[in-house]
Design a protein around this motif. Structure first.
Motif, PDB file in Angstrom:
ATOM      1  N   UNK A 290     -88.574  94.929  27.618  1.00 28.28           N
ATOM      2  CA  UNK A 290     -88.248  94.965  29.042  1.00 28.28           C
ATOM      3  C   UNK A 290     -86.965  95.702  29.379  1.00 28.28           C
ATOM      4  N   UNK A 291     -86.822  96.875  28.757  1.00 30.35           N
ATOM      5  CA  UNK A 291     -85.749  97.766  29.169  1.00 30.35           C
ATOM      6  C   UNK A 291     -84.434  97.510  28.460  1.00 30.35           C
ATOM      7  N   UNK A 292     -83.561  98.508  28.509  1.00 30.51           N
ATOM      8  CA  UNK A 292     -82.304  98.459  27.766  1.00 30.51           C
ATOM      9  C   UNK A 292     -81.122  97.995  28.588  1.00 30.51           C
ATOM     10  N   UNK A 293     -81.305  96.966  29.384  1.00 33.13           N
ATOM     11  CA  UNK A 293     -80.180  96.443  30.154  1.00 33.13           C
ATOM     12  C   UNK A 293     -80.109  94.931  29.999  1.00 33.13           C
ATOM     13  N   UNK A 294     -78.957  94.424  29.610  1.00 32.06           N
ATOM     14  CA  UNK A 294     -78.739  92.979  29.547  1.00 32.06           C
ATOM     15  C   UNK A 294     -77.362  92.681  30.128  1.00 32.06           C
ATOM     16  N   UNK A 295     -77.250  91.538  30.741  1.00 32.05           N
ATOM     17  CA  UNK A 295     -75.969  91.148  31.311  1.00 32.05           C
ATOM     18  C   UNK A 295     -75.813  89.636  31.152  1.00 32.05           C
ATOM     19  N   UNK A 296     -74.694  89.215  30.611  1.00 33.04           N
ATOM     20  CA  UNK A 296     -74.420  87.787  30.480  1.00 33.04           C
ATOM     21  C   UNK A 296     -73.732  87.350  31.771  1.00 33.04           C
TER      22      UNK A 296
END
Ligand SMILES: *[C@@H]1O[C@H](CO)[C@@H](O)[C@H](O)[C@H]1NC(C)=O
Ligand SMILES: *[C@@H]1O[C@H](CO)[C@@H](O)[C@H](O)[C@H]1NC(C)=O
Ligand SMILES: *[C@@H]1O[C@H](CO)[C@@H](O)[C@H](O)[C@H]1NC(C)=O
Ligand SMILES: *[C@@H]1O[C@H](CO)[C@@H](O)[C@H](O)[C@H]1NC(C)=O
Ligand SMILES: *[C@@H]1O[C@H](CO)[C@@H](O)[C@H](O)[C@H]1NC(C)=O
Length: 592
Positions: A290-296
């Motif tokens: 599901x894409x190359x973006x993650x944010x905590x």
């Protein structure tokens, strides 16, 4: 990103190698001649110009078969011969692998508060050894400990059933004495001048004076159980919640977050955006993509309180393991933590009530291991500090997602941008001080696959700019600007390696740039870190494991502030260090 295709003749040779049974098959290969078994992370030297007042060995342990076991723990009390305060405390972890093994994630906690997240190398030969040195002065309040002592624990989940390697680990703390800080509440932003030992190369740290109190946001079951104090986040709806109350005389708070990605999200930075996996055998294409973006994201009582895009840590077994021997990927041995300044939001915490801190990971797949430490500074001269919120602007993240795929080929893009603003006042014995924070995040991820899945290109970049302004009675008394950029590019060409194996040729560029400038009155202090790695090489993969390969890499690390300029440059060809140059002063450098 052009690629030479000159690797073809090597293939027949490789098949000979793989059928001869190289790594990971039982007989460990002897280290080739002149290969160094010392694996390194060429960053700032641990003890510039000073020796510790005293040192304390806390742990000496062999991690053999520890999967599912609780952390190893021991009682900690500071050394009697050099009591607090300390001008600096450095944690040194040294390890040696008895034999070949997988790379493993490890963490160290003091009373449940994480102080180091790290990975071991991927030892391809018996006797691989390495060291991690980390300035842990900011954990002074934990290091002082209570008279009853504190609990020191370390987890390293190893298994010696598939590979025989046992990790022998020593952990030692080094205590330094010397010039001290006079960071009173009026001086709200880190001052380099307050500490003559300032050359600790941590550009991002917001405040130099250690907090008076650190409240761990971690798994309470911690020491008894498998997984230790890690909080596991399985998906985007999974929120880890912890109830905390903050003393009424707190005048400043910073949330520090430790995070690593595992299993389906281990390669989150290379994830395409599509519903069907490209190739389940390819470790760079995960099960669900599901894409190359993650944010905590951190919440306080359900309200947004800050977020970070993690730096993409390349584990020693990732991309091409031969790139990371003997020089590890950027920040892999000392995985960075992220600081969220909660001082403008003090009014949300200072009402004597309990508060729910929530941690989640946007777009997460199973699973992430997270912990956090709430650093709190207390006003010794008052019993109650007052606070108010002046500005709270949290617009939704503007995110664009585009994907086009046809069978194995296609491309996808995720990009996002947001500007968040917080401002709040805190009235303590130091006066009524207003802190304003403006943070801008820009993010871009691009994944492209061509040639029926044989050519994959990954590009990612996150940029953060943070401005902090501190005012007292409508006069600006401090300003800080922090810039961070983390570019990553990976390009892989794969071909049939014979016998079901895949031959991959990879080129990779990775960087971490941080710049901070602090203005206090007429004084301006600028510090910056730039860490870059460019690697190129090939590798034969069998069932997702590297069995043969080679890598060349060039690493350039630079740190500079008003007093120090340090540069280290390393060139590795085929796993051999060709040159390694360190200069404690940049005066001699032509390009400066
Ligand atoms: C190893 O180092 C020695 C001494 O520097 C040198 O003579 C020899 O050629 C090197 N061997 C290889 C395989 O590079
Ligand atoms: C750990 O410490 C012991 C004794 O101080 C020493 O013999 C051993 O070599 C050390 N091991 C590592 C991995 O540094
Ligand atoms: C794992 O290590 C332990 C401790 O050295 C040893 O007793 C055991 O036999 C090892 N297990 C395997 C499968 O090699
Ligand atoms: C998300 O993870 C939690 C915790 O493991 C689980 O209870 C929940 O069912 C998961 N939700 C989805 C949509 O997978
Ligand atoms: C502190 O300053 C802010 C902004 O100037 C003001 O709104 C607030 O009332 C002041 N608080 C106190 C306790 O004086």
């Amino acid at each position: 990103m052009n690629f030479s295709m000159s690797y073809l003749p090597v293939i027949s040779l490789l098949i000979m190698f793989s059928s001869a049974g190289g790594f990971p098959h039982p007989a460990p290969p002897a280290a080739p001649e002149n290969i160094t078994l010392e694996y390194i992370d060429p960053t700032f030297p641990p003890f510039p110009e000073q020796s510790p007042k005293c040192s304390l060995q806390l742990l000496q342990h062999d991690f053999a078969d520890t999967t599912g076991a609780p952390p190893v723990s021991t009682n900690y009390t500071p050394p009697l011969d050099c009591p607090a305060p300390w001008s600096r405390v450095v944690l040194e972890l040294s390890g040696i692998a008895s034999d070949i093994q997988q790379d493993r994630i490890a963490s160290i906690w003091l009373d449940g508060a994480e102080i180091l997240r790290t990975t071991t190398p991927l030892p391809m030969y018996p006797g691989v050894h390495w060291q991690v040195n980390k300035d842990i002065t900011k954990y002074t309040s934990l290091l002082r400990s209570s008279p009853a002592g504190s609990l020191f624990s370390m987890i390293l989940e190893n298994s010696n059933s598939s590979f025989p390697g046992i990790y022998s680990i020593n952990v030692t703390l080094h205590y330094f004495r010397g010039a001290l800080c006079d960071d009173t509440p009026t001086i709200s932003i880190q001052s380099q001048a307050c500490n003559q030992l300032s050359s600790h190369a941590n550009v991002k740290e917001l405040y130099r004076k250690p907090a008076d109190m650190i409240i761990p946001i971690s798994n309470e079951a911690g020491d008894c159980c498998s997984g230790g104090y890690w909080l596991k986040i399985h998906n985007e709806t999974d929120v880890q919640k912890t109830i905390v109350s903050v003393p009424g005389n707190a005048y400043r708070a910073v949330m520090e977050i430790y995070v690593t990605a595992h299993a389906d999200d281990q390669y989150w930075y290379a994830n395409p955006l599509r519903s069907v996996p490209i190739d389940t055998k390819d470790p760079l294409s995960s099960a669900k993509a599901n894409g190359g973006f993650r944010q905590v994201v951190l919440t306080i009582d359900g309200k947004y309180a800050g977020a970070v895009v993690p730096f993409p840590i390349i584990y020693p077994s990732s991309v091409n393991p031969y790139f990371w021997s003997p020089v590890t990927a950027i920040a892999a041995y000392n995985i960075p933590s992220y600081e969220l300044n909660l001082t403008p939001l003090m009014s949300m915490l200072l009402n004597g009530r309990e508060h729910e801190f929530g941690l989640k990971v946007r777009d997460a797949q199973p699973h992430w291991r997270v912990t956090a430490n709430l650093h709190v500074w207390l006003d010794a001269w008052s019993d109650g500090v007052e606070a108010g919120l002046l500005q709270y602007r949290v617009p939704p993240l503007k995110i664009n997602r585009q994907a086009y795929w046809k069978e194995k080929d296609g491309k996808s893009e995720v990009d996002g941008q947001v500007i968040v603003r917080f401002a709040g006042w805190v009235s303590s014995s130091a006066g009524n001080i207003t802190t304003s924070v403006r943070e801008r995040l820009k993010f871009k991820s691009h994944v492209m696959v061509q040639g029926r899945g044989t050519m994959k290109q990954v590009a990612m970049e996150s940029k953060v700019r943070m401005n902090v302004r501190v005012e007292k009675e409508r006069t600006v008394i401090g300003r800080m600007v922090m810039n961070m950029e983390a570019p990553l590019e990976i390009m892989t060409l794969s071909s049939n390696g014979g016998g079901g194996s895949v031959f991959e040729r990879t080129k990779m560029n990775h960087g971490l740039e941080e710049m901070k400038s602090v203005v206090r009155g007429k004084e301006v202090v600028v510090s910056m870190v730039s860490d870059r790695q460019d690697s190129e090489g090939s590798c034969l993969m069998e069932e997702g494991m590297a069995v043969w390969g080679s890598g060349d890499s060039r690493s350039v690390y630079k740190y500079r502030d008003d007093k120090v300029c340090y540069l280290r440059s390393l060139n590795v060809v085929g796993g051999r260090i060709m040159d390694d140059v360190a200069t404690p002063s940049c005066v001699a450098l032509a390009d400066e």
